[in-house]
Design a protein around this motif. Structure first.
Motif, PDB file in Angstrom:
ATOM      1  N   LEU B  13       0.535  -1.082  -0.145  1.00 52.99           N
ATOM      2  CA  LEU B  13      -0.111  -0.154  -0.068  1.00 52.99           C
ATOM      3  C   LEU B  13       1.082   1.536   0.119  1.00 52.99           C
ATOM      4  O   LEU B  13       1.800   1.274   0.659  1.00 52.99           O
ATOM      5  CB  LEU B  13      -0.968   0.279   1.296  1.00 52.99           C
ATOM      6  CG  LEU B  13      -1.711  -1.387   1.501  1.00 52.99           C
ATOM      7  CD1 LEU B  13      -2.660  -1.030   2.727  1.00 52.99           C
ATOM      8  CD2 LEU B  13      -2.905  -1.384   0.111  1.00 52.99           C
ATOM      9  N   GLN B  14       0.455   2.294  -0.591  1.00 49.64           N
ATOM     10  CA  GLN B  14       1.025   3.467   0.235  1.00 49.64           C
ATOM     11  C   GLN B  14       0.504   3.882   1.295  1.00 49.64           C
ATOM     12  O   GLN B  14      -0.731   4.276   1.000  1.00 49.64           O
ATOM     13  CB  GLN B  14       0.342   4.363  -1.721  1.00 49.64           C
ATOM     14  CG  GLN B  14       1.116   4.637  -2.512  1.00 49.64           C
ATOM     15  CD  GLN B  14       2.484   4.943  -2.553  1.00 49.64           C
ATOM     16  OE1 GLN B  14       3.058   5.361  -2.085  1.00 49.64           O
ATOM     17  NE2 GLN B  14       3.322   3.685  -3.662  1.00 49.64           N
ATOM     18  N   GLU B  15       1.186   5.095   1.579  1.00 48.88           N
ATOM     19  CA  GLU B  15       1.207   5.681   2.541  1.00 48.88           C
ATOM     20  C   GLU B  15      -0.465   6.315   2.644  1.00 48.88           C
ATOM     21  O   GLU B  15      -1.073   7.026   1.247  1.00 48.88           O
ATOM     22  CB  GLU B  15       1.769   6.544   2.991  1.00 48.88           C
ATOM     23  CG  GLU B  15       1.945   6.890   5.091  1.00 48.88           C
ATOM     24  CD  GLU B  15       3.056   7.693   4.928  1.00 48.88           C
ATOM     25  OE1 GLU B  15       3.689   8.387   4.736  1.00 48.88           O
ATOM     26  OE2 GLU B  15       3.665   7.357   6.140  1.00 48.88           O
ATOM     27  N   GLY B  16      -1.306   6.446   4.001  1.00 46.61           N
ATOM     28  CA  GLY B  16      -2.931   6.879   3.580  1.00 46.61           C
ATOM     29  C   GLY B  16      -3.865   6.569   2.801  1.00 46.61           C
ATOM     30  O   GLY B  16      -5.627   6.499   3.521  1.00 46.61           O
ATOM     31  N   ALA B  17      -3.490   4.928   1.945  1.00 50.62           N
ATOM     32  CA  ALA B  17      -4.624   4.427   2.129  1.00 50.62           C
ATOM     33  C   ALA B  17      -5.104   3.037   2.697  1.00 50.62           C
ATOM     34  O   ALA B  17      -4.556   2.902   3.471  1.00 50.62           O
ATOM     35  CB  ALA B  17      -3.632   2.903   0.621  1.00 50.62           C
ATOM     36  N   ASN B  18      -6.244   2.816   2.549  1.00 52.06           N
ATOM     37  CA  ASN B  18      -7.149   1.796   3.402  1.00 52.06           C
ATOM     38  C   ASN B  18      -6.896   0.788   2.797  1.00 52.06           C
ATOM     39  O   ASN B  18      -6.807  -0.105   1.825  1.00 52.06           O
ATOM     40  CB  ASN B  18      -8.605   2.238   3.243  1.00 52.06           C
ATOM     41  CG  ASN B  18      -8.919   3.981   3.899  1.00 52.06           C
ATOM     42  OD1 ASN B  18      -8.026   4.242   4.656  1.00 52.06           O
ATOM     43  ND2 ASN B  18     -10.266   4.269   3.733  1.00 52.06           N
ATOM     44  N   SER B  19      -7.560  -0.551   3.810  1.00 51.97           N
ATOM     45  CA  SER B  19      -7.390  -2.110   3.204  1.00 51.97           C
ATOM     46  C   SER B  19      -7.548  -2.757   3.871  1.00 51.97           C
ATOM     47  O   SER B  19      -8.359  -2.897   5.356  1.00 51.97           O
ATOM     48  CB  SER B  19      -5.680  -2.284   4.043  1.00 51.97           C
ATOM     49  OG  SER B  19      -5.509  -2.108   4.868  1.00 51.97           O
ATOM     50  N   GLN B  78       0.174   3.932   8.057  1.00 54.60           N
ATOM     51  CA  GLN B  78       0.985   4.397   8.034  1.00 54.60           C
ATOM     52  C   GLN B  78       2.577   4.171   7.709  1.00 54.60           C
ATOM     53  O   GLN B  78       2.054   2.287   8.020  1.00 54.60           O
ATOM     54  CB  GLN B  78       1.119   5.423   9.392  1.00 54.60           C
ATOM     55  CG  GLN B  78       0.170   5.712   9.661  1.00 54.60           C
ATOM     56  CD  GLN B  78       0.160   6.659  11.156  1.00 54.60           C
ATOM     57  OE1 GLN B  78       0.834   5.997  11.924  1.00 54.60           O
ATOM     58  NE2 GLN B  78      -0.576   7.180  11.336  1.00 54.60           N
ATOM     59  N   THR B  79       3.678   4.037   7.794  1.00 57.15           N
ATOM     60  CA  THR B  79       4.348   2.818   7.478  1.00 57.15           C
ATOM     61  C   THR B  79       4.832   2.122   8.550  1.00 57.15           C
ATOM     62  O   THR B  79       5.002   0.665   8.702  1.00 57.15           O
ATOM     63  CB  THR B  79       5.699   3.928   7.060  1.00 57.15           C
ATOM     64  OG1 THR B  79       6.220   4.407   8.302  1.00 57.15           O
ATOM     65  CG2 THR B  79       5.782   4.192   6.080  1.00 57.15           C
ATOM     66  N   THR B  80       4.161   2.522   9.259  1.00 52.83           N
ATOM     67  CA  THR B  80       4.563   1.357  11.298  1.00 52.83           C
ATOM     68  C   THR B  80       3.136   0.787  11.122  1.00 52.83           C
ATOM     69  O   THR B  80       3.578   0.274  12.220  1.00 52.83           O
ATOM     70  CB  THR B  80       4.550   2.423  12.399  1.00 52.83           C
ATOM     71  OG1 THR B  80       3.582   3.345  12.002  1.00 52.83           O
ATOM     72  CG2 THR B  80       5.949   3.321  12.270  1.00 52.83           C
ATOM     73  N   ASP B  81       2.633   0.431  10.562  1.00 54.98           N
ATOM     74  CA  ASP B  81       1.880  -0.383  10.060  1.00 54.98           C
ATOM     75  C   ASP B  81       2.391  -1.738   9.189  1.00 54.98           C
ATOM     76  O   ASP B  81       1.868  -2.529   9.570  1.00 54.98           O
ATOM     77  CB  ASP B  81       0.504  -0.144   9.125  1.00 54.98           C
ATOM     78  CG  ASP B  81      -0.350   0.944   9.934  1.00 54.98           C
ATOM     79  OD1 ASP B  81      -1.500   2.222   9.328  1.00 54.98           O
ATOM     80  OD2 ASP B  81      -0.420   1.284  10.878  1.00 54.98           O
ATOM     81  N   SER B  82       3.818  -2.021   8.360  1.00 48.44           N
ATOM     82  CA  SER B  82       4.098  -2.752   8.038  1.00 48.44           C
ATOM     83  C   SER B  82       4.496  -3.759   8.989  1.00 48.44           C
ATOM     84  O   SER B  82       4.675  -3.429   9.866  1.00 48.44           O
ATOM     85  CB  SER B  82       5.577  -2.188   7.322  1.00 48.44           C
ATOM     86  OG  SER B  82       5.534  -1.688   6.090  1.00 48.44           O
ATOM     87  N   GLY B  83       4.079  -4.853   8.086  1.00 42.27           N
ATOM     88  CA  GLY B  83       4.606  -6.368   8.868  1.00 42.27           C
ATOM     89  C   GLY B  83       3.604  -7.301   9.167  1.00 42.27           C
ATOM     90  O   GLY B  83       2.615  -7.123   7.464  1.00 42.27           O
ATOM     91  N   VAL B  84       3.462  -8.450   8.823  1.00 45.19           N
ATOM     92  CA  VAL B  84       3.056  -9.341   9.377  1.00 45.19           C
ATOM     93  C   VAL B  84       1.429  -8.979   9.914  1.00 45.19           C
ATOM     94  O   VAL B  84       1.478  -9.344  11.387  1.00 45.19           O
ATOM     95  CB  VAL B  84       3.265 -10.772   8.987  1.00 45.19           C
ATOM     96  CG1 VAL B  84       2.439 -11.658   8.877  1.00 45.19           C
ATOM     97  CG2 VAL B  84       4.893 -10.884   7.957  1.00 45.19           C
ATOM     98  N   TYR B  85      -0.589  -9.343   9.781  1.00 43.71           N
ATOM     99  CA  TYR B  85      -1.025  -9.703  10.895  1.00 43.71           C
ATOM    100  C   TYR B  85      -2.099 -10.746  10.203  1.00 43.71           C
ATOM    101  O   TYR B  85      -2.376 -11.151   9.807  1.00 43.71           O
ATOM    102  CB  TYR B  85      -2.218  -8.385   9.839  1.00 43.71           C
ATOM    103  CG  TYR B  85      -1.692  -7.444  10.704  1.00 43.71           C
ATOM    104  CD1 TYR B  85      -0.639  -6.404   9.873  1.00 43.71           C
ATOM    105  CD2 TYR B  85      -1.986  -6.818  11.229  1.00 43.71           C
ATOM    106  CE1 TYR B  85      -0.090  -5.114   9.915  1.00 43.71           C
ATOM    107  CE2 TYR B  85      -1.796  -5.233  11.801  1.00 43.71           C
ATOM    108  CZ  TYR B  85      -0.783  -4.026  10.919  1.00 43.71           C
ATOM    109  OH  TYR B  85      -0.383  -3.175  10.555  1.00 43.71           O
ATOM    110  N   PHE B  86      -1.422 -11.720  12.036  1.00 42.75           N
ATOM    111  CA  PHE B  86      -1.927 -12.768  11.926  1.00 42.75           C
ATOM    112  C   PHE B  86      -3.532 -12.769  12.972  1.00 42.75           C
ATOM    113  O   PHE B  86      -3.865 -12.012  13.455  1.00 42.75           O
ATOM    114  CB  PHE B  86      -0.974 -14.023  13.198  1.00 42.75           C
ATOM    115  CG  PHE B  86       0.265 -14.141  12.427  1.00 42.75           C
ATOM    116  CD1 PHE B  86       1.312 -13.543  12.345  1.00 42.75           C
ATOM    117  CD2 PHE B  86      -0.389 -15.277  11.687  1.00 42.75           C
ATOM    118  CE1 PHE B  86       2.538 -13.384  12.187  1.00 42.75           C
ATOM    119  CE2 PHE B  86       1.286 -15.565  10.628  1.00 42.75           C
ATOM    120  CZ  PHE B  86       3.163 -14.417  11.566  1.00 42.75           C
TER     121      PHE B  86
END
Lengths: 116, 108
Positions: B13-19, B78-86
């Motif tokens: 995602l680009q910063e600011g996008a929703n998912s 935000q960039t800090t949302d990066s990672g793996v979601y379980f």
């Protein structure tokens, strides 16, 4: 805010050596767990512990593994004779209860174990 | 045993996008939790949500237990949302069964 703590954060050991991973669960919690995550894979359940007894364990948790609550605060995982395939991140978790109505588990930061 | 599947496996995602991240499970559950695994490997509790909807800041989650799925919404990423979601579930006694995760990369 209370949290689960684990020591050490990293452990490197030689194959065949014994390791003990330590955890301090949240103080009012009664149920304790160990999970592991091999690099790049999902988190897998190892064992749960309540009232000084194992309450559930997976097929991974064989005779090489043991758990203990040696005092009122610590919870340990021992691997008797480490193998290369034991290399993983080991997570300790605890929960206040394990009832159908509420059983949220809180995880520690993990111990990364590397077996050479 | 219960099967837990997550989709998509990867998301950029680009910063600011929703998912929206999805978790499907094969049997009824007593517990469902969402975690964020940060780049240091730590598992951060996001939601305990066996049913219903919860919100925490930019994140919200909905579990429809009767249809055996849960959704995690991330807004204004935000960039800090990066990672793996379980997603992880308890179907029987105590053990959490984890899904394979969604790897999220948020670029600036």
């Amino acid at each position: 805010e209370p949290e689960v703590t684990q020591t050490p954060s990293h452990q490197v050991t030689q194959m065949g050596q014994e390791v003990i991973l330590r955890c301090v669960p949240i103080s009012n919690h009664l149920y304790f767990y160990w999970y592991r995550q091999i690099l790049g894979q999902k988190v897998e359940f190892l064992v749960s512990f309540y009232n000084n007894e194992i309450s559930e364990k997976s097929e991974i948790f064989d005779d090489q593994f043991s758990v203990e609550r040696p005092d009122g605060s610590n919870f340990t995982l021992k691997i008797r004779s480490t193998k290369l395939e034991d290399s993983a991140m080991y997570f300790c978790a605890s929960s206040e209860s394990a009832t159908v109505s509420y059983n949220e588990q809180f995880f520690g930061p993990g111990t990364r174990l590397t077996v050479l | 045993g219960i099967q837990v599947e997550q989709s998509p496996p990867d998301l950029i995602l680009q910063e600011g996008a929703n998912s929206t991240l999805r978790c499907n499970f094969s049997d009824s559950v007593n517990n469902l939790q969402w975690f964020h695994q940060n780049p240091w490997g730590q598992l951060i509790n996001l939601f305990y949500i066996p049913s219903g909807t919860k919100q925490n800041g930019r994140l919200s989650a909905t579990t429809v237990a009767t249809e055996r799925y849960s959704l995690l919404y991330i807004s204004s990423s935000q960039t800090t949302d990066s990672g793996v979601y379980f997603c992880a579930v308890v179907a029987g006694f105590q053990k959490l069964v984890f899904g394979t995760g969604t790897r999220l990369l948020v670029s600036p």
